[in-house]
Design a protein around this motif. Structure first.
Motif, PDB file in Angstrom:
ATOM      1  N   VAL A 313      27.108  18.310   7.669  1.00  0.00           N
ATOM      2  CA  VAL A 313      28.403  18.954   7.462  1.00  0.00           C
ATOM      3  C   VAL A 313      28.432  19.458   6.031  1.00  0.00           C
ATOM      4  N   ASN A 314      28.919  20.677   5.853  1.00  0.00           N
ATOM      5  CA  ASN A 314      29.124  21.191   4.498  1.00  0.00           C
ATOM      6  C   ASN A 314      30.538  21.737   4.415  1.00  0.00           C
ATOM      7  N   GLY A 315      31.384  21.059   3.700  1.00  0.00           N
ATOM      8  CA  GLY A 315      32.769  21.515   3.581  1.00  0.00           C
ATOM      9  C   GLY A 315      33.672  20.752   4.536  1.00  0.00           C
ATOM     10  N   ASN A 366      20.829  27.710   9.274  1.00  0.00           N
ATOM     11  CA  ASN A 366      20.019  27.546   8.073  1.00  0.00           C
ATOM     12  C   ASN A 366      20.923  27.511   6.862  1.00  0.00           C
ATOM     13  N   CYS A 367      21.022  26.359   6.243  1.00  0.00           N
ATOM     14  CA  CYS A 367      21.838  26.267   5.028  1.00  0.00           C
ATOM     15  C   CYS A 367      21.006  26.699   3.833  1.00  0.00           C
ATOM     16  N   ILE A 368      21.664  27.280   2.876  1.00  0.00           N
ATOM     17  CA  ILE A 368      21.010  27.711   1.642  1.00  0.00           C
ATOM     18  C   ILE A 368      20.285  26.552   0.967  1.00  0.00           C
ATOM     19  N   GLN A 369      20.770  25.331   1.224  1.00  0.00           N
ATOM     20  CA  GLN A 369      20.160  24.181   0.567  1.00  0.00           C
ATOM     21  C   GLN A 369      18.783  23.858   1.122  1.00  0.00           C
ATOM     22  N   LEU A 453      22.584  32.900   5.931  1.00  0.00           N
ATOM     23  CA  LEU A 453      22.676  31.496   5.537  1.00  0.00           C
ATOM     24  C   LEU A 453      24.062  30.945   5.878  1.00  0.00           C
ATOM     25  N   GLY A 454      24.119  29.622   5.989  1.00  0.00           N
ATOM     26  CA  GLY A 454      25.335  28.954   6.441  1.00  0.00           C
ATOM     27  C   GLY A 454      26.572  29.246   5.619  1.00  0.00           C
ATOM     28  N   PHE A 455      26.418  29.473   4.311  1.00  0.00           N
ATOM     29  CA  PHE A 455      27.626  29.604   3.486  1.00  0.00           C
ATOM     30  C   PHE A 455      28.458  30.833   3.847  1.00  0.00           C
ATOM     31  N   LYS A 456      27.844  31.802   4.580  1.00  0.00           N
ATOM     32  CA  LYS A 456      28.608  32.977   5.002  1.00  0.00           C
ATOM     33  C   LYS A 456      29.542  32.656   6.168  1.00  0.00           C
TER      34      LYS A 456
END
Ligand SMILES: Nc1nc2c(c(=O)[nH]1)N[C@H]1C(S)=C(S)[C@@H](COP(=O)(O)O)O[C@H]1N2
Ligand SMILES: [Mo]
Length: 493
Positions: A313-315, A366-369, A453-456
């Motif tokens: 989970v991110n966020g 795909n997360c940027i991390q 990437l996931g952050f979008k």
């Protein structure tokens, strides 16, 4: 004094390519370490579940009394090791990585082109398999603290020939190939590509191992340059002449000092003026990305059996009273508002969205991390929403506004160009793995845009806005992460 009797010279292009390569590799390795530090675990499995890594550079143990997010994973690195150093500075690390890789690939093509164009390759490439036992013999010679016979240097000894050829023709292409396998756009468009390596995480692991390979090569290479006649070797690789004078060594050490200085300067600049670095490197990297990757469409067809048993989970869900109330009432009164350059403000309830044609897809996130997971998403193609909203002719971007806010009250938002938004696997998802979108996944609605990437992929959607230019929104860089963490906005790699 091994090659006293042999005189030879290196052409100027080869000497330049060598030193340019040295500079670029220092920056590529340091920025790569920065990227790795954001998710310092390496896996053979694509599902990136903590505990299933084969190597980790963290002593953190995921918390069990709360959701352990992927952001908790990021570790601090010293700016002496990584560029720019610090914690969660991978946005800037990535700008350096991609800028340098453009020049590194160019430099490599020029070098290999001239190698074959000039006949220089005959000195580098082994002509027969007997290079292996001969190189083995040379290695033994070195390991027993002797130097090979002068006649072995033509101008390289067999071990050098083998090692250099391996670096140039095996390691470098593999670094490029595995780097590409980490691009969400590439593996969304050609899902078979990352399977060439097993999966995306194997490619990432190999990419890392190659980095350690360059470091090991560097140590052995420099040691041997020093031990086998430093002044003479430096005359060859700096000036292109034979001789025992110290001019080559002095200039060579000057170049090394300059490379160290440049590393320091770029690290310092990145920390002091991150925005400047984001904007200037972006001129080239965004252009290259727009040209090569941004037009690829996602064509993923994973099976339900591929779905990951763990998905970071991110966020976390917003803690605002407004969102908590929506959550409590199961989003009964929630509406996706559409505003900006459209025919008139419209809004959609969850029921409205569920009544529209539904797309279900199993895709890799795909997360940027660096982590990845496969999940099933269900929702409405963004294209259908766009067609319903009738954007004005000058609407070129969609801004995704979220209920998410950070500690300073800044909103999480993102942007997409209208043509990217029309891709078939760009959807507004209200389902995850067969059930309603769970709160931490972005309930009630989130963006899925599978070439990025996931952050979008903005979670907890509040509204979408059609604008002419994303530079008029927020701090003007295309999204919350772009504004505050200096990420590049195209996010295709
Ligand atoms: N509102 C909001 N959306 C967000 C984020 C966030 O912090 N807030 N994180 C992004 C990032 S970096 C990733 S990788 C994905 C993660 O989605 P997941 O939590 O479902 O894995 O959501 C994206 N969308
Ligand atoms: Mo992410």
């Amino acid at each position: 004094m091994p090659h006293d009797t042999v005189t030879f010279s290196f052409p100027v292009w080869l000497r330049c390519a060598h030193w340019v390569n040295f500079l670029l590799l220092t920056l590529l390795v340091r920025s790569g370490i920065q990227i790795l530090a954001d998710h310092p675990r390496l896996y053979w499995t694509v599902h990136t579940k903590p505990g299933r890594e084969w190597l980790k550079f963290t002593s953190k143990v995921p918390a069990t009394d709360r959701i352990w997010t992927s952001m908790d994973e990021a570790v601090h690195v010293s700016p002496w090791i990584a560029i720019p150093g610090g914690r969660h500075n991978l946005g800037l690390g990535r700008h350096w990585h991609f800028l340098c890789v453009i020049f590194w690939v160019l430099n490599g093509f020029i070098y290999v082109g001239l190698l074959f164009g000039t006949g220089e390759w005959q000195r580098l490439l082994p002509a027969s398999w007997d290079i292996v036992p001969r190189a083995f013999h040379t290695a033994l010679t070195y390991l027993t603290f002797h130097l090979p016979d002068a006649s072995e240097f033509r101008p390289y000894d067999p071990l050098q020939q083998l090692a250099y050829s391996f670096v140039v023709f095996i390691m470098a292409p593999l670094s490029i190939a595995t780097g590409m396998a980490m691009s969400p756009a590439v593996v969304a468009h050609w899902p078979w590509y990352h399977r060439l390596f097993g999966n995306r995480q194997v490619a990432r692991s190999i990419h890392f191992l190659l980095m350690t390979g360059y470091l090991a090569f560097f140590v052995v290479h420099v040691t041997l340059v020093v031990l086998t006649g430093f002044a003479r070797n430096m005359n060859h690789i700096v000036l292109g002449v034979s001789g025992d004078g110290t001019l080559g060594a002095r200039i060579g050490l000057g170049i090394v000092a300059f490379v160290i200085f440049l590393n320091w300067l770029l690290t310092w600049t990145s920390r002091k003026w991150p925005r400047l670095v984001q904007d200037t490197t972006g001129l080239l990297t965004d252009g290259a990305m727009a040209l090569l990757l941004n037009r690829l469409r996602s064509r993923q067809t994973y099976n339900l059996s591929d779905v990951s048993d763990y998905f970071w989970v991110n966020g976390l869900p917003p803690e605002t009273a407004e969102f908590q109330e929506l959550l409590r009432t199961n989003f009964k009164d929630w509406r996706l508002k559409v505003h900006g350059l459209v025919d008139g403000p419209i809004s959609f309830s969850l029921e409205d969205l569920k009544a529209m044609p539904k797309v279900t897809m199993v895709t890799m996130h795909n997360c940027i991390q660096g982590w990845s997971s496969i999940g099933e998403w269900g929702g409405v193609p963004l294209k259908d929403i766009i067609l319903r909203c009738k954007p004005a002719p000058d609407a070129r971007y969609i801004i995704f506004h979220s209920y998410g806010v950070d500690e300073e009250g800044r909103e999480y938002y993102g942007s997409l160009a209208l043509d990217e938004a029309m891709h078939p696997q760009t959807i507004l998802a209200y389902e995850f793995n067969g059930g309603p979108l769970p709160p931490e996944r972005g309930a009630p609605l989130r963006l899925r845009v599978e070439t990025k990437l996931g952050f979008k992929m903005v979670k907890y959607l509040k509204s979408i806005e059609f604008v002419q230019d994303y530079r008029t929104v927020g701090l003007g860089h295309g999204g919350y992460r772009e504004d505050t963490q200096f990420f590049g906005t195209l996010a295709n790699i």
